[in-house]
Design a protein around this motif. Sequence first.
Motif, PDB file in Angstrom:
ATOM      1  N   TYR A  81     -53.422 -69.155 -56.003  1.00  0.00           N
ATOM      2  CA  TYR A  81     -54.426 -68.727 -55.018  1.00  0.00           C
ATOM      3  C   TYR A  81     -55.840 -68.986 -55.548  1.00  0.00           C
ATOM      4  CZ  TYR A  81     -50.104 -66.183 -54.235  1.00  0.00           C
ATOM      5  OH  TYR A  81     -48.771 -65.846 -54.105  1.00  0.00           O
ATOM      6  N   PRO A  82     -56.207 -70.260 -55.639  1.00  0.00           N
ATOM      7  CA  PRO A  82     -57.506 -70.604 -56.243  1.00  0.00           C
ATOM      8  C   PRO A  82     -58.683 -69.983 -55.500  1.00  0.00           C
ATOM      9  CG  PRO A  82     -56.111 -72.546 -55.985  1.00  0.00           C
ATOM     10  CD  PRO A  82     -55.454 -71.448 -55.219  1.00  0.00           C
ATOM     11  N   MET A  83     -59.712 -69.674 -56.251  1.00  0.00           N
ATOM     12  CA  MET A  83     -60.953 -69.187 -55.649  1.00  0.00           C
ATOM     13  C   MET A  83     -61.514 -70.268 -54.729  1.00  0.00           C
ATOM     14  SD  MET A  83     -61.514 -66.093 -56.692  1.00  0.00           S
ATOM     15  CE  MET A  83     -63.238 -65.897 -56.213  1.00  0.00           C
ATOM     16  N   GLY A  84     -62.140 -69.851 -53.666  1.00  0.00           N
ATOM     17  CA  GLY A  84     -62.753 -70.778 -52.735  1.00  0.00           C
ATOM     18  C   GLY A  84     -61.893 -71.105 -51.543  1.00  0.00           C
ATOM     19  N   GLU A  85     -60.594 -70.828 -51.617  1.00  0.00           N
ATOM     20  CA  GLU A  85     -59.721 -71.081 -50.473  1.00  0.00           C
ATOM     21  C   GLU A  85     -59.745 -69.897 -49.514  1.00  0.00           C
ATOM     22  OE1 GLU A  85     -55.848 -72.593 -51.065  1.00  0.00           O
ATOM     23  OE2 GLU A  85     -56.454 -74.063 -52.593  1.00  0.00           O
ATOM     24  N   ASP A  86     -59.508 -70.166 -48.254  1.00  0.00           N
ATOM     25  CA  ASP A  86     -59.549 -69.147 -47.210  1.00  0.00           C
ATOM     26  C   ASP A  86     -58.401 -68.156 -47.402  1.00  0.00           C
ATOM     27  OD1 ASP A  86     -59.873 -67.690 -44.893  1.00  0.00           O
ATOM     28  OD2 ASP A  86     -59.104 -69.266 -43.568  1.00  0.00           O
ATOM     29  N   ILE A  87     -58.726 -66.863 -47.469  1.00  0.00           N
ATOM     30  CA  ILE A  87     -57.678 -65.872 -47.699  1.00  0.00           C
ATOM     31  C   ILE A  87     -56.703 -65.805 -46.526  1.00  0.00           C
ATOM     32  CG2 ILE A  87     -59.155 -64.481 -49.197  1.00  0.00           C
ATOM     33  CD1 ILE A  87     -59.120 -62.434 -46.748  1.00  0.00           C
ATOM     34  N   ILE A  88     -57.144 -66.138 -45.338  1.00  0.00           N
ATOM     35  CA  ILE A  88     -56.253 -66.092 -44.173  1.00  0.00           C
ATOM     36  C   ILE A  88     -55.121 -67.114 -44.317  1.00  0.00           C
ATOM     37  CG2 ILE A  88     -56.093 -66.296 -41.666  1.00  0.00           C
ATOM     38  CD1 ILE A  88     -57.625 -63.841 -42.685  1.00  0.00           C
ATOM     39  N   SER A  89     -55.408 -68.227 -44.967  1.00  0.00           N
ATOM     40  CA  SER A  89     -54.359 -69.217 -45.217  1.00  0.00           C
ATOM     41  C   SER A  89     -53.541 -68.871 -46.455  1.00  0.00           C
ATOM     42  CB  SER A  89     -54.970 -70.615 -45.374  1.00  0.00           C
ATOM     43  OG  SER A  89     -55.792 -70.683 -46.525  1.00  0.00           O
ATOM     44  N   LEU A  90     -54.135 -68.138 -47.400  1.00  0.00           N
ATOM     45  CA  LEU A  90     -53.427 -67.801 -48.634  1.00  0.00           C
ATOM     46  C   LEU A  90     -52.449 -66.641 -48.456  1.00  0.00           C
ATOM     47  CD1 LEU A  90     -56.269 -68.047 -51.310  1.00  0.00           C
ATOM     48  CD2 LEU A  90     -54.402 -69.655 -50.947  1.00  0.00           C
ATOM     49  N   ILE A  91     -52.834 -65.631 -47.684  1.00  0.00           N
ATOM     50  CA  ILE A  91     -52.018 -64.417 -47.570  1.00  0.00           C
ATOM     51  C   ILE A  91     -50.577 -64.717 -47.144  1.00  0.00           C
ATOM     52  CG2 ILE A  91     -51.715 -62.314 -46.179  1.00  0.00           C
ATOM     53  CD1 ILE A  91     -54.740 -61.841 -46.486  1.00  0.00           C
ATOM     54  N   PRO A  92     -50.341 -65.574 -46.145  1.00  0.00           N
ATOM     55  CA  PRO A  92     -48.940 -65.843 -45.772  1.00  0.00           C
ATOM     56  C   PRO A  92     -48.132 -66.544 -46.860  1.00  0.00           C
ATOM     57  CG  PRO A  92     -50.452 -66.498 -44.014  1.00  0.00           C
ATOM     58  CD  PRO A  92     -51.280 -66.229 -45.225  1.00  0.00           C
ATOM     59  N   GLN A  93     -48.795 -67.119 -47.850  1.00  0.00           N
ATOM     60  CA  GLN A  93     -48.085 -67.795 -48.925  1.00  0.00           C
ATOM     61  C   GLN A  93     -47.514 -66.826 -49.965  1.00  0.00           C
ATOM     62  OE1 GLN A  93     -50.417 -71.023 -50.680  1.00  0.00           O
ATOM     63  NE2 GLN A  93     -51.548 -71.267 -48.760  1.00  0.00           N
ATOM     64  N   VAL A  94     -47.976 -65.582 -49.966  1.00  0.00           N
ATOM     65  CA  VAL A  94     -47.529 -64.604 -50.953  1.00  0.00           C
ATOM     66  C   VAL A  94     -46.137 -64.107 -50.569  1.00  0.00           C
ATOM     67  CG1 VAL A  94     -48.121 -62.525 -52.227  1.00  0.00           C
ATOM     68  CG2 VAL A  94     -49.939 -63.909 -51.207  1.00  0.00           C
ATOM     69  N   LYS A  95     -45.215 -64.146 -51.497  1.00  0.00           N
ATOM     70  CA  LYS A  95     -43.828 -63.782 -51.224  1.00  0.00           C
ATOM     71  C   LYS A  95     -43.412 -62.558 -52.033  1.00  0.00           C
ATOM     72  CE  LYS A  95     -43.499 -67.336 -48.543  1.00  0.00           C
ATOM     73  NZ  LYS A  95     -43.559 -67.128 -47.074  1.00  0.00           N
ATOM     74  N   ALA A  96     -42.688 -61.668 -51.383  1.00  0.00           N
ATOM     75  CA  ALA A  96     -42.124 -60.500 -52.054  1.00  0.00           C
ATOM     76  C   ALA A  96     -40.903 -60.911 -52.871  1.00  0.00           C
ATOM     77  CB  ALA A  96     -41.753 -59.446 -51.020  1.00  0.00           C
ATOM     78  N   LYS A  97     -40.447 -60.015 -53.751  1.00  0.00           N
ATOM     79  CA  LYS A  97     -39.309 -60.340 -54.616  1.00  0.00           C
ATOM     80  C   LYS A  97     -38.302 -59.197 -54.743  1.00  0.00           C
ATOM     81  CE  LYS A  97     -41.564 -63.753 -57.623  1.00  0.00           C
ATOM     82  NZ  LYS A  97     -42.940 -63.711 -57.089  1.00  0.00           N
ATOM     83  N   THR A  98     -38.410 -58.164 -53.944  1.00  0.00           N
ATOM     84  CA  THR A  98     -37.530 -57.013 -54.122  1.00  0.00           C
ATOM     85  C   THR A  98     -36.242 -57.152 -53.314  1.00  0.00           C
ATOM     86  OG1 THR A  98     -39.537 -55.676 -54.360  1.00  0.00           O
ATOM     87  CG2 THR A  98     -37.455 -54.499 -54.215  1.00  0.00           C
ATOM     88  N   LEU A  99     -36.357 -57.094 -51.994  1.00  0.00           N
ATOM     89  CA  LEU A  99     -35.186 -57.192 -51.120  1.00  0.00           C
ATOM     90  C   LEU A  99     -35.213 -58.439 -50.247  1.00  0.00           C
ATOM     91  CD1 LEU A  99     -35.178 -53.500 -49.840  1.00  0.00           C
ATOM     92  CD2 LEU A  99     -33.831 -54.429 -51.723  1.00  0.00           C
TER      93      LEU A  99
END
Length: 274
Positions: free
Chosen positions: A189-207
């Motif tokens: 998640y490099p600095m300078g990139e739009d957070i709206i495009s970055l947030i969906p890229q974050v993946k959970a790992k529990t269930l």
Amino acid sequence: MIRLDDTYMKNSPMQSSKGNQFKWERNGIWYKADYTGYEGLAEYMVSGLLSYSNLKNMEFIQYQTEEIGYKKALYRGCKSLNFLPDGWQLITLERLFKNLYGQSLYQSLYRIEGVEERARFLVEQVELMTGLKEFGPYLSRLLTIDALFLNEDRHMHNIAVLYDDAGRYHYCPVFDNGSALLSDTTADYPMGEDIISLIPQVKAKTLSSDFMEQLDVAEDLYGQNLYFTYDEGIINELLAKEEYYPDDIKVRIKEVLLQQRRTYSYLFRKTETV
């Protein structure tokens, strides 16, 4: 600023999917150096905002940011009190399951089809292994924190229980949220990139890899067990008090927090009484 050397270096039983930070323990205080970005600021903000929830103070660990001098380098990071009483152990769920059954809990969990079935299996196994009651609501709180703050590192090596010197198990306070708030600026998640495009890229790992899916299942099974009262003013206040991290990182963290607050608005109550 604190200067530390190898005398105080520690290995943690908690493992990150992105490698392990430098960690030290000195005079009852744990220190962690940033490894992939601004983990220390993420720990500080998440714990600060948990103060504006219905969690009791003993149920989570409070972090402060710190500058750490180690050898010839200067790191940003964070510090917290050592919460483990003498003679007690911190045991991850992965280690506990492996010791008892000789198998990986994570692999066993993901052989099960369906997020609801995985949740039921996990809760049942933890309660059987430890004798703890109400692990379901505890899990629901963890998954709420992960969804709201985008903590992508809550796998079975990173959920733990406490084992006392009399052979009894206890719930572990919430800690180790350094992978939250898009803190990995080195790779993902490099600095300078739009957070709206970055947030969906974050993946959970529990269930599940989907934060919202696993939280919906946990709330359906075990109820909504966590709510918050912080607003933009509280976010601003916490960021203003912090003295080590640059403004561009603070601006990004504020944008992420406000976006997530909008997404999970049902978790918030207007009253400041918790």
